[in-house]
Design an enzyme around this catalytic site. Sequence first.
Site, PDB file in Angstrom:
ATOM      1  N   LEU A   2      21.285  11.810  26.022  1.00 32.11           N
ATOM      2  CA  LEU A   2      20.605  13.099  26.219  1.00 32.11           C
ATOM      3  C   LEU A   2      19.974  13.616  24.927  1.00 32.11           C
ATOM      4  O   LEU A   2      19.947  14.827  24.684  1.00 32.11           O
ATOM      5  CB  LEU A   2      21.634  14.132  26.736  1.00 32.11           C
ATOM      6  CG  LEU A   2      22.424  13.731  27.983  1.00 32.11           C
ATOM      7  CD1 LEU A   2      23.607  14.666  28.205  1.00 32.11           C
ATOM      8  CD2 LEU A   2      21.495  13.745  29.198  1.00 32.11           C
ATOM      9  N   ASP A  44      18.351   1.466  21.377  1.00 32.29           N
ATOM     10  CA  ASP A  44      18.791   0.061  21.346  1.00 32.29           C
ATOM     11  C   ASP A  44      20.103  -0.058  20.565  1.00 32.29           C
ATOM     12  O   ASP A  44      21.001  -0.825  20.942  1.00 32.29           O
ATOM     13  CB  ASP A  44      17.719  -0.821  20.689  1.00 32.29           C
ATOM     14  CG  ASP A  44      16.399  -0.768  21.443  1.00 32.29           C
ATOM     15  OD1 ASP A  44      16.430  -0.567  22.663  1.00 32.29           O
ATOM     16  OD2 ASP A  44      15.349  -0.923  20.799  1.00 32.29           O
TER      17      ASP A  44
END
Length: 299
Positions: free
Chosen positions: A212, A243
Amino acid sequence: MKTLVFGSVNIDHVYRLSHLVREGETISSDEYRKNEGGKGTNQAVALAKAGLEVWFAGAIGKDGQFMKDYLTSFGVNTDDLRTLDAPTGHAIIQVDEEGRNSIILYGGANRMITPEMIGETLSHFAAGDYVLLQNEISGGEEIIRQAAGRGMHVALNPSPVSEELLSWPLELVEWLILNEIEGADITGLTDTEAMLDELLRRYPNCRVVLTLGEMGSVYADGQRRVRQGIMPVDAVDTTAAGDTFTGYFLQTVLAGGSVENALRTAAQAASIAVSRPGAGRSIPLKDEVRSALRAEARK
Ligand code: RIB
């Protein structure tokens, strides 16, 4: 148990700018770098830096041999990284003064992966092995179907979401790791609780990890929700933050760690990654993440 990342390899062309280019505008950059990137590559590097043995499958062109060397330098097995008669994928990345980015992708060899290549690659893996994929290569749906058909565990970072991805068999996915924009694209909802409810209604066997941004992250399954805040830092470059988070989260749970520990470790690793430039090269090593976590615990 083996862990395979079936994903993209990109050459990142990164331009630092005062602000991201607006429609119709031309601006010049006084800093250009050519970096190793691609969500698949970055996530494989994050898993390897976190301490996991990783296999990588994907495709490059002859111009991308240095990307193979780059993956190998982190101990990633590249036996299933094919060299095709096509240019290696690339990304044009703008990074502004606040570290925010904007990315154009050219798929190149990443988009030439066929069902035959997928079958051949997956024949090297067995039931109980893991596959992690994203959405920067062709054949994502086929990888999920074939891997699940073999009894492999499937983890998906559905990034970037495309029209095609919306019809993938996500009920076969065990770990779904996504950000709130991807969650909204998949569910049509913006409220995060409603988004998680909807994802679990559609895919009740899935374990969902939703990031978020500055609000942290949340894990959700049919029984519980676990929240984690961010470790605030001055952002230099947010490229590959997701990532890094994905790699560190997955490595921690695959090594037997709790979800709470995995969220905390992933948040710490991502926070270090955004504090420095680049994609895979900004991802910290496990020891650095551990000592940052110890320092954080003493605060
Ligand atoms: O997630 C960051 C990556 O997205 C970059 O390395 C770029 O290649 C794009 O794929």
